[in-house]
Design a protein around this motif. Structure first.
Motif, PDB file in Angstrom:
ATOM      1  N   VAL A 214       4.598  -7.188   1.634  1.00 35.59           N
ATOM      2  CA  VAL A 214       4.110  -6.603   0.383  1.00 35.59           C
ATOM      3  C   VAL A 214       3.025  -7.488  -0.212  1.00 35.59           C
ATOM      4  O   VAL A 214       1.988  -7.002  -0.684  1.00 35.59           O
ATOM      5  N   ILE A 215       3.255  -8.783  -0.188  1.00 36.68           N
ATOM      6  CA  ILE A 215       2.264  -9.726  -0.732  1.00 36.68           C
ATOM      7  C   ILE A 215       0.968  -9.626   0.069  1.00 36.68           C
ATOM      8  O   ILE A 215      -0.129  -9.535  -0.495  1.00 36.68           O
ATOM      9  N   ASP A 216       1.103  -9.593   1.402  1.00 33.09           N
ATOM     10  CA  ASP A 216      -0.086  -9.554   2.252  1.00 33.09           C
ATOM     11  C   ASP A 216      -0.860  -8.269   2.054  1.00 33.09           C
ATOM     12  O   ASP A 216      -2.092  -8.255   2.035  1.00 33.09           O
ATOM     13  N   HIS A 217      -0.130  -7.167   1.955  1.00 35.23           N
ATOM     14  CA  HIS A 217      -0.769  -5.873   1.783  1.00 35.23           C
ATOM     15  C   HIS A 217      -1.597  -5.858   0.495  1.00 35.23           C
ATOM     16  O   HIS A 217      -2.746  -5.405   0.478  1.00 35.23           O
ATOM     17  N   SER A 218      -1.013  -6.390  -0.553  1.00 38.85           N
ATOM     18  CA  SER A 218      -1.721  -6.418  -1.834  1.00 38.85           C
ATOM     19  C   SER A 218      -2.935  -7.335  -1.760  1.00 38.85           C
ATOM     20  O   SER A 218      -4.019  -6.992  -2.252  1.00 38.85           O
ATOM     21  N   ARG A 219      -2.759  -8.459  -1.119  1.00 34.37           N
ATOM     22  CA  ARG A 219      -3.889  -9.398  -1.014  1.00 34.37           C
ATOM     23  C   ARG A 219      -5.024  -8.794  -0.204  1.00 34.37           C
ATOM     24  O   ARG A 219      -6.200  -9.007  -0.488  1.00 34.37           O
ATOM     25  N   HIS A 220      -4.643  -8.032   0.827  1.00 37.40           N
ATOM     26  CA  HIS A 220      -5.618  -7.342   1.664  1.00 37.40           C
ATOM     27  C   HIS A 220      -6.445  -6.377   0.817  1.00 37.40           C
ATOM     28  O   HIS A 220      -7.670  -6.325   0.896  1.00 37.40           O
ATOM     29  N   ARG A 221      -5.762  -5.610  -0.023  1.00 37.86           N
ATOM     30  CA  ARG A 221      -6.471  -4.677  -0.891  1.00 37.86           C
ATOM     31  C   ARG A 221      -7.389  -5.415  -1.858  1.00 37.86           C
ATOM     32  O   ARG A 221      -8.493  -4.981  -2.141  1.00 37.86           O
TER      33      ARG A 221
ATOM     34  N   THR B 213       7.478   1.946  -6.003  1.00 37.63           N
ATOM     35  CA  THR B 213       6.309   2.148  -6.859  1.00 37.63           C
ATOM     36  C   THR B 213       5.674   0.811  -7.223  1.00 37.63           C
ATOM     37  O   THR B 213       4.463   0.723  -7.412  1.00 37.63           O
ATOM     38  N   ALA B 214       6.519  -0.217  -7.328  1.00 35.33           N
ATOM     39  CA  ALA B 214       6.017  -1.523  -7.749  1.00 35.33           C
ATOM     40  C   ALA B 214       4.991  -2.078  -6.773  1.00 35.33           C
ATOM     41  O   ALA B 214       4.060  -2.770  -7.179  1.00 35.33           O
ATOM     42  N   GLU B 215       5.158  -1.775  -5.487  1.00 33.94           N
ATOM     43  CA  GLU B 215       4.191  -2.304  -4.522  1.00 33.94           C
ATOM     44  C   GLU B 215       2.780  -1.901  -4.904  1.00 33.94           C
ATOM     45  O   GLU B 215       1.858  -2.710  -4.931  1.00 33.94           O
ATOM     46  N   ASP B 216       2.615  -0.625  -5.197  1.00 33.97           N
ATOM     47  CA  ASP B 216       1.295  -0.120  -5.556  1.00 33.97           C
ATOM     48  C   ASP B 216       0.837  -0.602  -6.924  1.00 33.97           C
ATOM     49  O   ASP B 216      -0.307  -1.007  -7.101  1.00 33.97           O
ATOM     50  N   VAL B 217       1.749  -0.546  -7.907  1.00 34.25           N
ATOM     51  CA  VAL B 217       1.351  -0.877  -9.271  1.00 34.25           C
ATOM     52  C   VAL B 217       1.035  -2.365  -9.387  1.00 34.25           C
ATOM     53  O   VAL B 217       0.093  -2.759 -10.076  1.00 34.25           O
ATOM     54  N   ALA B 218       1.795  -3.196  -8.709  1.00 33.30           N
ATOM     55  CA  ALA B 218       1.516  -4.634  -8.748  1.00 33.30           C
ATOM     56  C   ALA B 218       0.165  -4.920  -8.102  1.00 33.30           C
ATOM     57  O   ALA B 218      -0.640  -5.685  -8.628  1.00 33.30           O
ATOM     58  N   ALA B 219      -0.074  -4.282  -6.966  1.00 34.24           N
ATOM     59  CA  ALA B 219      -1.371  -4.475  -6.309  1.00 34.24           C
ATOM     60  C   ALA B 219      -2.497  -3.987  -7.208  1.00 34.24           C
ATOM     61  O   ALA B 219      -3.530  -4.641  -7.373  1.00 34.24           O
ATOM     62  N   GLU B 220      -2.290  -2.815  -7.813  1.00 34.78           N
ATOM     63  CA  GLU B 220      -3.294  -2.225  -8.692  1.00 34.78           C
ATOM     64  C   GLU B 220      -3.603  -3.149  -9.870  1.00 34.78           C
ATOM     65  O   GLU B 220      -4.749  -3.227 -10.324  1.00 34.78           O
TER      66      GLU B 220
END
Lengths: 312, 187
Positions: A20-27, B45-52
């Motif tokens: 999850v961390i990596d995916h977000s960092r990638h984005r 949902t948190a995966e997307d919202v946190a990334a966002e």
């Protein structure tokens, strides 16, 4: 424990896992490299305001100034590989040739749609961190592979997607993708309506609100149809013909991988007119919906296939 | 970034010159923001919202004033705004938690680490009570309880006065009727 501590204990979720961390960092990295953000204005207002460009108009030649610089070049920073555009082939001719080849290309079959992206740069070998693989199953399950997974296919985040193939606010099943219009104007209209009815947004707001954003989203959707989505041959051909109706697409002549094309915002892509494949791009949308832009020192090589195997 | 740890204020000051540094912001605070968002909306949902949250923060980095607060608080503010767009998912999440049968601490792929079985047993009453709070009360309450923000930090994150933070928190706690001790959090 006081009430606030009880509340915390009752609701707290565990730390995110590394995926999850990596995916977000990638984005985030995609965004830093020049992804969606406040969108650059393009000069495609004609498209957004509903002015129809007929197939005859698609044969308009691009004015070339003495010295080989195309007229009205918005962004003179093109890759060092690309010489001045040749006068012998126009962008529209390239795109129409690609359409013809795309219509004849074999469709392929398999369980998983595999998209491989490799970032190549003029000045060095491929960085292992710059290669990604995406697999989408017919049932909507997704897998992702890259440096951190040692090339193995790791399950994608989230549940299987009900609409596995994403086109800017219009999620599609494979059947729906196959049923898209095969006539360029009808395809363009379909896409605009899907974007208007969909949830697509950029950080500047809903896509449906601005002609410039709509035009850019429409182009991106057409580009996805010819590059990273498993669209059937007739639809890909229609998409190429639709792209050919956009004004200001310029030919960069022959480049590694085929014919180079340049868009007003500086976006480049390469089309192999023999196979109808998009072999490279400076900007593409990943199956996860992230927009990746490569600067002028390189480009993204894209290969796609249907396959029955997932590396594990 | 190896070697000396750069302070948040330093990091913030360098961001305009070097956007790539924003990955450092992500490294420092993703888990914190994710934890807060996941506790309100569930992990999916948190995966997307946190990334966002970090994408929006990156886009708005030019408007962040290090003199007026720290990065963490600013990020919590953005995350709370994004959570507000998912009201129905939030309500569904609390309802789903309320239906969990809690017998012992279990860890799995979709793990819920059960910090306290007794606290989890509050969930059936907690879910409707949380949904009945006003948005303002719920945001303040959960920024304090889940985000562990101080009153002035909540004020900064939400753009309201510390006095408003205090009164909303008091109302929220009364409505939840969960006062188990006379302890009050630090001001």
């Amino acid at each position: 424990m006081n009430d606030l501590q009880s509340l915390h204990a009752a609701l707290a979720e565990p730390d995110p896992c590394q995926d999850v961390i990596d995916h977000s960092r990638h984005r985030l990295q995609n965004r830093i490299n020049g992804g969606p953000g406040p969108r650059r204005h393009t000069r495609w207002l004609a498209v957004g305001t509903g002015i129809t460009v007929t197939a005859a108009a698609a044969a308009v030649a691009i004015a070339v100034l003495p010295g080989g610089q195309p007229a009205g070049t918005d962004n003179p920073t093109v890759s060092a590989d690309n010489a001045a555009p040749t006068k012998t082939v126009t962008a529209q001719q390239v795109l129409l040739a690609a359409a013809t080849a795309a219509a004849k290309a074999p469709e392929g079959s398999g369980e998983y749609w595999h998209v491989k992206v490799t970032i190549v740069r003029a000045d060095g070998p491929v960085d292992p961190a710059d290669t990604w693989d995406y697999w989408t199953g017919r049932d909507g399950r997704t897998w992702f592979g890259g440096l951190k997974t040692d090339g193995k296919a790791m399950p994608g985040i989230g549940e299987p997607r009900q609409y596995p193939f994403d086109m800017y606010g219009a999620g599609l099943t494979l059947e729906q993708l196959r049923a898209l219009p095969t006539e360029p104007e009808a395809l363009k209209t379909w896409i605009i309506e899907a974007i208007r009815n969909g949830d697509g947004r950029s950080s500047a707001g809903p896509l449906r609100d601005t002609p410039e954003l709509l035009a850019e989203a429409q182009f991106d959707s057409l580009f996805m149809l010819v590059s990273t989505l498993p669209a059937p041959p007739e639809v890909r051909a229609a998409a190429f013909r639709a792209i050919a109706t956009f004004p200001d697409v310029q030919s960069l002549g022959e480049v590694p991988g085929g014919q180079g094309l340049l868009l007003p915002g500086g976006q480049r892509f390469v089309v192999d007119t023999a196979t109808g494949q998009v072999t490279g791009a400076s900007r593409f949308v990943t199956p996860e919906g992230a927009i990746y832009s490569v600067d002028e020192t390189g480009s993204a090589e894209i290969t796609t296939e249907w396959t029955d195997t997932l590396p594990s | 970034m190896t070697g000396t740890q750069v302070s948040d204020a330093d990091l913030a000051a360098r961001l305009t010159r070097d956007p790539q540094l924003f990955t450092e912001v992500h490294d420092r605070y993703f888990a914190t923001i994710y934890g807060y968002v996941a506790s309100r909306l569930g992990t999916q949902t948190a995966e997307d919202v946190a990334a966002e949250t970090f994408l929006v923060a990156f886009d708005r980095r030019g408007s962040f004033d290090p003199g007026r607060g720290d990065l963490r608080v600013w990020l919590f503010g953005i995350a709370t705004n994004l959570v507000a767009r998912h009201r129905r998912k939030e309500a569904r999440h609390y309802r789903a938690l309320a239906r969990l049968e809690v017998t012992s601490a279990v860890e799995g792929h979709e793990s819920r680490v059960v910090a306290s079985v007794a606290a989890k047993r509050l969930l059936p009453r907690l879910a409707p009570a949380l949904s009945r709070l006003s948005k303002g009360e719920r945001d303040v309450l959960l920024l304090v309880a889940l985000g562990q923000l101080a009153y002035d930090e909540v004020a900064e994150a939400l753009g309201i006065s510390p006095g408003t933070v205090g009164s909303r928190l008091t109302r929220a706690r009364k409505k939840l009727n969960l006062v188990l001790s006379q302890e009050t959090p630090d001001e």
